[in-house]
Design a protein around this motif. Structure first.
Motif: not given
Length: 510
Positions: A12, A15-18, A392, A432, A434
């Motif tokens: 992760t 910004g919740n990008w993985t 992110g 993500p 979201q």
């Protein structure tokens, strides 16, 4: 490294990008002598090679320099849910020589996408047999790039006759026997492109029977020598014919206007896209053509090196206006160096953002050192003609990034991003998804086709970014819209209009 199936482990980011590695190392052949080709690999092809509805990934690979052994290319079959299987050997795509780029397109109109690799010593055409395997059709198709160093290509229908023609971007003349030693801060490094002679690009007309004719000279393409890095194909002047824009390395860019009947006119200066406003040629790398301001015309952006900015051109119809400063891309990119680039709506708000794979052209082990490595960048479209940093991506590990393609790999309605980096494994950035807006995926297949949804317009083209290719559905971010009207215009003039609900994938045929 031996592997077949990949179960990706995502880490992760902000910004919740993985992010997850994808497997094969991009082998460049860099040595203490710093041979120039070693700084240029890294293309990507994203296409559905087996027509199962999932986008697969192809990574061309280099090898030892000056002459082999070759590092194998990689075809990763998408099994869904970010699970991939390496099917390179079974598909017959391991490769023959040092490959840099790739371009996907159905040149024989059999419904299965074929693949072209661009290499240091020529091009290779792989015909998709429809059973998971490809055959080398280069000789049978009569495709001969005369041993030139090619980087990128565009499949496009130059005459609207229903067959895909081929434009090949050639770089410079390179001879390892006469390679100079260039120093940066007292250490050997890659030489400036001024030390190498330019090459003309190549154009091959599809004869409709599985063969091609080299029309580089009669078309007018061969008359212009450059140091080509990538190409964007679009109908820039809305005359119904696909034009070509070619970035050149430290020489003026080319704009080949399609005059019809197999003829092209180079008119980059007349159209205002030969060089940025200060009059100095830049290190043009990857290029993307999309309508960033939703006025119905394809615009241009391309990457360059530090202190050169990433030039942005707004299409006014018959000419372009450089908006790098006005859009705020100038201050955002002046300190950056870039290669792959794409217009892509990451937040599904209906406005195309700009994504860039970043790093210097100099070596990370040369005089410039680790400063040559950079993280990729996301510039968010503010819907008012300006861009700002997206969230992110600054947390991603700096690397010598080259290729970049945005694609919805898990069919969740948000664009993921695939990146390559020199001497490293490719990276997959998982979106993500979201808080993103609604969306629609429109699959119309034929290059040159125009799709309109509200104020948004997109054109089908497999050429994208640096040495890369995307052949898949067009992604439209739609914000809060619940129902949209879709208008499709095929190259032959046929048009279809439908109304549809959002958050779904549709396929349209004439």
């Amino acid at each position: 490294m031996k592997w077949s199936s990949l179960n990706l482990l995502f880490l992760t980011l902000a910004g919740n990008w993985t992010v997850a590695p994808l497997g094969p190392v991009l082998v460049t052949g860099e040595s203490v002598k710093k041979p120039l080709p070693a700084t240029t690999p890294g293309g990507i092809a994203v296409f559905d090679y087996n027509n199962d509805g999932r986008l697969d990934l192809f990574f061309p690979n280099g090898g030892a320099l000056p002459q082999g052994p070759k590092a194998p290319n990689a075809l990763l079959r998408n099994n869904g849910n970010f699970q991939f299987t390496n099917v390179t050997a079974a598909a017959g795509l391991t490769g023959l020589d040092y490959d840099l780029g790739a371009a996907a397109g159905d040149y024989d109109n059999d419904g299965y996408p074929d693949l072209l690799t661009l290499g240091l010593r020529g091009i290779t055409l792989y015909r998709n047999q429809g059973n998971g395997a490809f055959t080398n059709a280069t000789a049978a198709a009569r495709l001969d790039n005369r041993g030139r160093w090619s980087v990128a290509a565009a499949w496009f229908d130059m005459e609207n006759d229903g067959d895909l023609d081929l434009f090949v971007v050639n770089y410079v003349q390179w001879n390892p026997a006469t390679e100079q030693v260039c120093l940066v801060v007292g250490k050997p490094d890659f030489c400036h492109p001024r030390h190498y002679a330019p090459e003309p690009n190549a154009l091959f007309r599809n004869n409709g029977d599985g063969t091609f004719t080299d029309v580089s000279a009669p078309s007018g393409i061969a008359a212009h020598k450059g140091k080509g890095m990538s190409v964007a194909a679009a109908d820039f002047d809305a005359d119904g014919l696909i034009d070509l824009y070619v970035t050149n390395d430290r020489t003026f860019a080319f704009y080949f206007r399609n005059l019809g009947q197999g003829r092209f006119e180079e008119c980059a200066f007349a159209r205002g896209v030969a060089v940025p406003q200060d009059g100095r040629p830049v290190s043009g790398m990857g290029v993307s053509a999309e309508d960033y301001d939703n006025d119905g015309r394809p615009d241009l952006v391309y990457t360059a090196l530090r202190d050169e900015t990433f030039p942005l051109y707004r299409n006014l119809g018959q000419e372009f206006e450089e908006t790098t400063a006005k859009s705020r891309l100038a201050p955002l990119t002046r300190a950056l160096a870039g290669w792959g680039i794409a217009f892509a709506d990451l937040d599904n708000d209906g406005w195309k953002d700009i994504l860039a794979a970043r790093s210097d052209a100099l070596s990370a082990t040369g005089g410039y050192g680790a400063k040559a490595k950079e993280p990729p960048a996301w510039f968010r479209n503010q819907a008012n003609g300006t861009f700002a940093h997206g969230a992110g991506w600054a947390a991603l590990e700096p690397a010598m990034y080259r290729g970049l393609v945005a694609a919805d790999l898990n069919a969740d309605g948000c664009l993921d991003v695939v990146l390559t980096a020199l001497q490293a494994t490719p990276r997959l950035l998982r979106h993500p998804c979201q808080g993103a807006g609604n969306w629609l995926s429109v699959d119309v297949r034929a290059p040159g086709t125009r799709v309109r949804i509200g104020a948004q317009t997109r054109w089908v083209s497999s050429a994208t970014g640096y040495a890369s290719s995307y052949l898949g559905p067009l992604h439209f971010g739609l914000g809060p819209a619940q129902q949209v009207d879709v208008e499709v215009t095929w190259p032959d003039g046929r048009t279809r209009r439908i109304a549809t609900a959002v958050n779904r994938a549709i396929q349209l045929k004439p």
